[in-house]
Write an enzyme that holds these catalytic residues in place. Structure first.
Site, short mmCIF file in Angstrom:
data_model
loop_
_atom_site.label_atom_id
_atom_site.label_comp_id
_atom_site.label_asym_id
_atom_site.label_seq_id
_atom_site.Cartn_x
_atom_site.Cartn_y
_atom_site.Cartn_z
N CYS A 60 0.75 -1.11 -0.53
CA CYS A 60 -0.38 0.16 -0.03
C CYS A 60 0.80 1.07 0.56
O CYS A 60 0.77 2.42 -0.52
CB CYS A 60 -0.76 0.61 1.51
SG CYS A 60 -1.66 -1.29 0.74
N ASP A 61 1.66 1.40 0.67
CA ASP A 61 2.72 1.89 0.77
C ASP A 61 3.31 2.78 -0.51
O ASP A 61 3.55 3.68 -1.03
CB ASP A 61 3.80 2.28 2.59
CG ASP A 61 5.23 3.46 2.19
OD1 ASP A 61 4.93 3.59 2.95
OD2 ASP A 61 5.55 3.05 0.96
#
Length: 165
Positions: A60-61
């Protein structure tokens, strides 16, 4: 209805599935300062909506960083939506060094997730997905990533977003 897995396990998506060509449904989310936001707050410009299960994880980062690095220079909005609390999103933004990231939390009512059909029933998180909307809020690109731990198709999403100039 789109079928997804998460770490190989079948996941059921809740909510109303949206499709390319239709008007994007409204939603009510919260920004990092606990202010209510809706689709109308971003009207009149194109939008890349980056949906992640939890901003504080590796995939996600990286997904959020890439979309913001490659699309934030465009004349539009890059919105990252998750069910993370606004406090966690704010902390991530501060530690990431990305100043133009717009993170929005759907934690209160799951309004975005239900209106776009991306709430993962078994995990109560949002399914990894990308939606591109034109300035009139019509959906011109949609991807719900089949395996929740995989990256989206960055090139196709960015090409759709950049084609709206």
């Amino acid at each position: 209805m789109t079928q997804v897995t998460f770490k190989g396990n079948t996941i059921h998506l809740l909510g109303q599935e949206v499709n390319v060509g239709q008007k994007a449904p409204d939603f009510k989310v919260v920004d990092n300062n606990l202010n209510s936001k809706s689709l109308a707050d971003y009207k009149g410009k194109k939008k890349l909506i980056n949906v992640v299960p939890s901003i504080d994880t590796g995939v996600c980062d990286q997904q959020t960083r890439r979309f913001n690095e490659e699309a934030s220079q465009e004349n539009g909005y890059v919105l990252t939506i998750s069910l993370d609390l606004p406090f966690a999103q704010k902390r991530w933004c501060a530690s990431s060094g990305l100043e133009n990231v717009i993170t929005l939390s759907d934690y209160q009512a799951h309004s975005f997730g239900e209106n776009y059909g991306v709430v993962m029933e078994e995990l109560q998180l949002l399914a990894r997905s990308v939606f591109v909307l034109n300035a009139d809020d019509e959906i011109i690109y949609k991807e719900i990533v089949p395996e929740g731990t995989d990256f989206p198709d960055f090139e196709s999403a960015l090409a759709a977003y950049q084609s709206l100039d």
